[in-house]
Design a protein around this motif. Structure first.
Motif, PDB file in Angstrom:
ATOM      1  N   HIS A 112     -10.362   3.309   2.651  1.00 14.25           N
ATOM      2  CA  HIS A 112     -11.195   2.089   2.738  1.00 14.25           C
ATOM      3  C   HIS A 112     -10.983   1.409   4.094  1.00 14.25           C
ATOM      4  CE1 HIS A 112     -10.407   2.871  -1.511  1.00 14.25           C
ATOM      5  NE2 HIS A 112     -11.561   2.297  -1.785  1.00 14.25           N
ATOM      6  N   CYS A 165      -7.277  -3.047   3.143  1.00 14.32           N
ATOM      7  CA  CYS A 165      -7.331  -3.571   1.771  1.00 14.32           C
ATOM      8  C   CYS A 165      -6.544  -2.771   0.753  1.00 14.32           C
ATOM      9  CB  CYS A 165      -8.789  -3.677   1.321  1.00 14.32           C
ATOM     10  SG  CYS A 165      -9.707  -4.892   2.288  1.00 14.32           S
ATOM     11  N   ALA A 166      -6.006  -1.616   1.127  1.00 16.56           N
ATOM     12  CA  ALA A 166      -5.189  -0.851   0.180  1.00 16.56           C
ATOM     13  C   ALA A 166      -4.092  -0.117   0.935  1.00 16.56           C
ATOM     14  CB  ALA A 166      -6.036   0.155  -0.603  1.00 16.56           C
ATOM     15  N   SER A 172      -3.176  -3.498  -3.487  1.00 15.34           N
ATOM     16  CA  SER A 172      -4.525  -3.658  -2.943  1.00 15.34           C
ATOM     17  C   SER A 172      -4.794  -5.136  -2.699  1.00 15.34           C
ATOM     18  CB  SER A 172      -5.597  -3.099  -3.885  1.00 15.34           C
ATOM     19  OG  SER A 172      -5.965  -4.057  -4.857  1.00 15.34           O
ATOM     20  N   PHE A 173      -5.838  -5.421  -1.943  1.00 13.04           N
ATOM     21  CA  PHE A 173      -6.142  -6.817  -1.605  1.00 13.04           C
ATOM     22  C   PHE A 173      -6.512  -7.635  -2.834  1.00 13.04           C
ATOM     23  CE2 PHE A 173     -10.323  -8.898  -1.297  1.00 13.04           C
ATOM     24  CZ  PHE A 173     -11.172  -7.932  -1.840  1.00 13.04           C
ATOM     25  N   LYS A 174      -6.820  -6.987  -3.952  1.00 13.03           N
ATOM     26  CA  LYS A 174      -7.151  -7.715  -5.186  1.00 13.03           C
ATOM     27  C   LYS A 174      -6.008  -8.647  -5.607  1.00 13.03           C
ATOM     28  CE  LYS A 174     -10.989  -5.243  -5.925  1.00 13.03           C
ATOM     29  NZ  LYS A 174     -11.073  -4.417  -4.701  1.00 13.03           N
ATOM     30  N   PRO A 215     -14.345  -3.718   5.059  1.00 12.79           N
ATOM     31  CA  PRO A 215     -14.813  -2.659   4.160  1.00 12.79           C
ATOM     32  C   PRO A 215     -15.364  -3.309   2.891  1.00 12.79           C
ATOM     33  CG  PRO A 215     -12.448  -2.403   4.686  1.00 12.79           C
ATOM     34  CD  PRO A 215     -12.888  -3.704   5.252  1.00 12.79           C
ATOM     35  N   THR A 216     -16.636  -3.083   2.621  1.00 12.40           N
ATOM     36  CA  THR A 216     -17.317  -3.931   1.643  1.00 12.40           C
ATOM     37  C   THR A 216     -17.841  -3.146   0.447  1.00 12.40           C
ATOM     38  OG1 THR A 216     -17.903  -5.557   3.325  1.00 12.40           O
ATOM     39  CG2 THR A 216     -19.282  -5.499   1.370  1.00 12.40           C
ATOM     40  N   GLY A 217     -17.608  -3.716  -0.736  1.00  8.23           N
ATOM     41  CA  GLY A 217     -18.146  -3.181  -1.986  1.00  8.23           C
ATOM     42  C   GLY A 217     -19.012  -4.235  -2.633  1.00  8.23           C
ATOM     43  N   ASN A 218     -18.379  -5.115  -3.384  1.00  4.29           N
ATOM     44  CA  ASN A 218     -19.124  -6.169  -4.082  1.00  4.29           C
ATOM     45  C   ASN A 218     -19.375  -7.418  -3.240  1.00  4.29           C
ATOM     46  OD1 ASN A 218     -19.955  -5.212  -6.604  1.00  4.29           O
ATOM     47  ND2 ASN A 218     -17.836  -5.252  -7.334  1.00  4.29           N
ATOM     48  N   PHE A 219     -19.005  -7.396  -1.969  1.00  4.81           N
ATOM     49  CA  PHE A 219     -19.289  -8.483  -1.023  1.00  4.81           C
ATOM     50  C   PHE A 219     -18.435  -9.728  -1.272  1.00  4.81           C
ATOM     51  CE2 PHE A 219     -22.094 -11.476   1.390  1.00  4.81           C
ATOM     52  CZ  PHE A 219     -22.348 -10.706   2.509  1.00  4.81           C
ATOM     53  N   GLY A 220     -17.377  -9.612  -2.095  1.00  2.00           N
ATOM     54  CA  GLY A 220     -16.547 -10.782  -2.348  1.00  2.00           C
ATOM     55  C   GLY A 220     -15.647 -11.112  -1.178  1.00  2.00           C
ATOM     56  N   ASN A 221     -15.100 -10.074  -0.547  1.00  7.69           N
ATOM     57  CA  ASN A 221     -14.162 -10.280   0.541  1.00  7.69           C
ATOM     58  C   ASN A 221     -14.880 -10.875   1.756  1.00  7.69           C
ATOM     59  OD1 ASN A 221     -11.884 -10.185   2.121  1.00  7.69           O
ATOM     60  ND2 ASN A 221     -11.562  -7.983   1.914  1.00  7.69           N
ATOM     61  N   ALA A 255     -13.502   2.112  -4.214  1.00  8.94           N
ATOM     62  CA  ALA A 255     -13.693   0.674  -4.458  1.00  8.94           C
ATOM     63  C   ALA A 255     -14.969   0.170  -3.785  1.00  8.94           C
ATOM     64  CB  ALA A 255     -12.483  -0.115  -3.961  1.00  8.94           C
ATOM     65  N   MET A 256     -15.566   1.013  -2.931  1.00  8.34           N
ATOM     66  CA  MET A 256     -16.809   0.625  -2.267  1.00  8.34           C
ATOM     67  C   MET A 256     -17.999   1.431  -2.770  1.00  8.34           C
ATOM     68  SD  MET A 256     -14.952   0.629   1.411  1.00  8.34           S
ATOM     69  CE  MET A 256     -16.412   0.292   2.376  1.00  8.34           C
ATOM     70  N   ASP A 314      -8.736  -0.257  -8.472  1.00  9.41           N
ATOM     71  CA  ASP A 314      -7.815  -1.295  -8.010  1.00  9.41           C
ATOM     72  C   ASP A 314      -7.835  -2.585  -8.837  1.00  9.41           C
ATOM     73  OD1 ASP A 314      -6.986   0.328  -5.955  1.00  9.41           O
ATOM     74  OD2 ASP A 314      -8.432  -0.474  -4.524  1.00  9.41           O
TER      75      ASP A 314
HETATM   76  C1  LIG Z   1     -12.125  -4.154  -3.903  1.00  9.18           C
HETATM   77  C2  LIG Z   1     -11.906  -3.356  -2.678  1.00  9.18           C
HETATM   78  C3  LIG Z   1     -12.870  -3.312  -1.651  1.00  9.18           C
HETATM   79  C4  LIG Z   1     -14.206  -4.012  -1.744  1.00  9.18           C
HETATM   80  O1  LIG Z   1     -14.098  -5.414  -1.703  1.00  9.18           O
HETATM   81  P1  LIG Z   1     -15.334  -6.329  -2.146  1.00  9.18           P
HETATM   82  O2  LIG Z   1     -14.795  -7.707  -2.229  1.00  9.18           O
HETATM   83  O3  LIG Z   1     -15.768  -5.803  -3.488  1.00  9.18           O
HETATM   84  O4  LIG Z   1     -16.398  -6.177  -1.110  1.00  9.18           O
HETATM   85  C5  LIG Z   1     -12.582  -2.545  -0.517  1.00  9.18           C
HETATM   86  N1  LIG Z   1     -11.425  -1.864  -0.416  1.00  9.18           N
HETATM   87  C6  LIG Z   1     -10.488  -1.892  -1.382  1.00  9.18           C
HETATM   88  C7  LIG Z   1      -9.255  -1.092  -1.201  1.00  9.18           C
HETATM   89  C8  LIG Z   1     -10.687  -2.625  -2.538  1.00  9.18           C
HETATM   90  O5  LIG Z   1      -9.746  -2.645  -3.506  1.00  9.18           O
END
Ligand SMILES: *Cc1c(COP(=O)(O)O)cnc(C)c1O
Length: 464
Positions: free
Chosen positions: A387, A410-411, A111-113, A254-260, A308-309, A144
Motif C-alpha cells: 500500500h 499505512c501498514a 496498520s494506520f487503522k 494510498p486511498t481506498g475509502n477516502f477516509g485518510n 485495503a484499497m 486491517d
Molecule cells: C485502510 C487502508 C488504506 C485505505 O485508507 P482509506 O481511509 O480507506 O482511504 C490504505 N492502506 C492501508 C494499509 C489500509 O489499512
C-alpha cells in the motif's frame, strides 16, 4: 459542534450522537456543520507537544458541546497513543532529500487503522458508561479494519463486537490477528463468501430497522465521523514540523475509502500548511477516473497486492461530494440515488473543477508497486508494504521541484510478507509482540452467506 447528514434528512446530532449512530438514518454520513480553524498560537506550539496532547487539542473543537469533557478527551488520547510502539507515535522517516514516509503503523495491529480506532474504542466505552447503554458492533473486514477494531474494543464494557470476514480470503497473519484474541466480547465469524458478501450482510442488518434497534447495532467502519476527526491530527503535526524546516509540504495518500485523505483536506481547511493532496489508487481507480473525467463510474473490483484499497466505491468520498455539491443535502441525495440506479454520477461542473483544484490523483500498477518496493529497499535499505508502495510510486511521479513529498505509510511490511519477499528477496520480521498469534488457539464460527443465520448469531451474542 453539531453534525448534519450529507443527505439532509436526518436528525442533527452532537459528537457523541454521531459517534454511536454511525450511518445516518437517511443513508447519509454525518459531517460537522462548520469547520473549526486552528489558533495561530496553537499551531506554532504544536511541534513542542506530545502527540496525544496535540490530538486532544485538535480534536476538541469537534467534540465540544457533547457529553465528553475536554479532560476526558485528553485522558483517552493519552491512553490511546500510549499503545503505540514508537516514541513519536507517527514518526516521519526520511527516504530522500525531499521525500518522507509518515509511518502510521506503530499501533497494536500494525496498520494506520489503529490511529483512529484506539481512540474510538475508548470514546465508545466512555459514552456507553455515561448513558448506561450497551451496543453490538457489527462490521465486515477484508483485513486491517478487523484486527484494529477488535484490539480497540476487546474487554471494553458495554460493547460486543461481531466481525465478519470472508472465509479463506484474508491472509493468515490477518486472520490470526483477529481469531487469536481471547476476549469474551469478541466474536469472529468466517462467512462462506467474499468480502462483498460480508459487507452486504452488514448493510442488510443495518437496513433491518427492527433488528438494528432490538440489538442496539453500532458501526466502526470508516464512515464513522470520529475516525476521520482522529486522522486530521497527524497531517497537522507532520506538516507543521516540516514547514518549520522551510519546506513546502504535500501528501500522497494510498486511498481506498477516502477516509485518510479526507482528513488531510480537513486539516488543510483548519489551517495546516499543506500544499497539495494526492490521491493514489491501485488498479481499482474509481477516484482517479473521477478526477480525470468529472464522472464517477462504478466498475468491478480487481484483487491486487494492496487489498485495503481494492474498493468499488469509496464510502467517505460522499463527505467531499457534499462540499462539491455546495453542502446541499437534497441535491446530493438525488445524485446518490441516481448513482445507485445507473452506476454513474456526473459532478456539477464547478464541483469537478474544485476537486481538480484541491487534489491531484494518479494510479500505480501492480508491476510499478513491485519495482517501487525493490527500489526503496535498494536505495535506502528500507522495506515498505505494497500500500505504501502505491503512494511512493505516485508521489515520486507527481512531485514538483521545490516540493517536499510526504507519502503515507499505512501498514507494516510484515503484514504483507509474500509481496515484500517477491520484490526484494527479504522476509520482513513480524514485531515480537505479535509472535504469539502462531501459537494461540483460534476462536471463530463459520457461517453460510445467509442473513437469517448471521442475524441469529448476532442476536445470541447481544443476549449473552
Ligand atoms: C485502510 C487502508 C488504506 C485505505 O485508507 P482509506 O481511509 O480507506 O482511504 C490504505 N492502506 C492501508 C494499509 C489500509 O489499512
Amino acid at each position: 459542534m453539531k453534525y448534519q447528514s450529507t443527505r439532509g434528512d436526518a436528525p442533527v446530532l452532537d459528537f457523541a450522537g454521531a459517534l454511536v449512530t454511525g450511518l445516518a438514518i437517511d443513508g447519509g454520513l454525518y459531517v460537522p456543520q462548520s469547520w473549526p480553524t486552528i489558533d495561530a498560537g496553537d499551531l506554532a506550539r504544536i511541534t513542542k507537544m506530545d502527540y496525544h496532547e496535540a490530538a486532544a487539542l485538535l480534536i476538541w473543537p469537534f467534540v465540544e458541546g457533547s457529553s465528553i469533557s475536554r479532560q476526558a478527551l485528553a485522558g483517552m488520547a493519552e491512553a490511546a497513543y500510549a499503545t503505540f510502539r514508537h516514541d513519536d507515535v507517527v514518526p516521519l522517516h526520511q527516504i530522500g532529500d525531499d521525500e518522507f514516509l509518515l509511518e502510521l503503523f506503530w499501533g497494536p495491529t500494525l496498520s494506520f487503522k489503529d490511529v483512529a480506532l484506539q481512540l474510538v474504542g475508548r470514546l465508545f466505552e466512555h459514552e456507553l458508561a455515561a448513558t448506561g447503554r450497551t451496543i453490538t458492533i457489527v462490521a465486515a473486514t477484508s483485513g486491517d479494519t478487523g484486527s484494529a477494531a477488535i484490539e480497540a474494543c476487546r474487554d471494553r464494557d458495554g460493547i460486543e463486537l461481531v466481525m465478519l470476514h470472508p472465509a479463506g480470503r484474508v491472509s493468515e497473519v490477518q486472520r490470526r490477528q483477529m481469531t487469536t484474541v481471547d476476549s469474551p466480547n469478541i466474536h469472529n465469524v468466517a462467512i462462506e463468501g467474499t468480502f462483498d458478501d460480508c459487507q452486504d450482510l452488514v448493510k442488510a442488518m443495518f437496513a433491518d430497522r427492527s433488528f438494528r434497534d432490538a440489538n442496539h447495532l453500532a458501526a466502526v467502519n470508516s464512515i464513522n465521523w470520529a475516525r476521520v476527526a482522529a486522522q486530521t491530527v497527524y497531517y497537522v503535526t507532520s506538516s507543521v514540523a516540516l514547514a518549520e524546516q522551510g519546506r513546502k509540504v504535500s501528501f500522497t495518500v494510498p486511498t481506498g475509502n477516502f477516509g485518510n485523505i479526507l482528513a488531510g483536506d480537513i486539516a488543510r481547511t483548519m489551517g495546516a500548511p499543506i500544499e497539495r493532496l494526492i490521491v493514489a489508487s491501485n488498479n481499482n481507480d474509481i477516484l482517479t477516473r473521477t478526477h480525470e473525467t468529472g464522472v464517477m463510474v462504478m466498475d468491478g473490483v480487481t484483487p491486487t497486492t494492496s487489498p485495503a484499497m481494492d474498493i468499488q466505491v469509496s464510502s467517505n468520498f460522499e463527505r467531499l461530494l457534499f462540499e462539491l455539491y455546495g453542502r446541499n443535502g437534497n441535491l446530493l441525495s438525488e445524485a446518490m440515488d441516481e448513482f445507485r440506479a445507473t452506476g454513474q454520477l456526473r459532478l456539477p461542473s464547478d464541483g469537478a473543477d474544485a476537486f481538480r483544484r484541491d487534489f491531484a490523483a494518479d494510479r500505480a500498477s501492480e508491476a510499478e508497486v513491485e519495482v517501487t518496493i525493490a527500489s526503496v529497499n535498494d536505495g535506502v535499505g528500507h522495506l515498505i508494504d505494497p500500500h505504501t508502495a502505491v503512494g511512493v510510486t505516485v508521489g515520486r511521479r507527481l512531485r514538483r521541484p521545490g516540493e517536499t513529498m510526504v507519502e503515507l505509510s499505512c501498514a507494516h511490511p510484515a503484514k504483507f510478507p509474500d509481496t515484500v519477499f517477491a520484490a526484494t528477496g527479504v522476509e520482513p520480521d513480524l514485531p515480537a509482540h505479535l509472535s504469539g498469534i502462531w501459537e494461540r488457539d483460534e476462536r471463530v464460527v463459520e457461517l453460510a452467506n445467509d442473513l437469517d443465520a448471521v442475524e441469529s448469531h448476532v442476536a445470541a451474542v447481544t443476549a449473552s
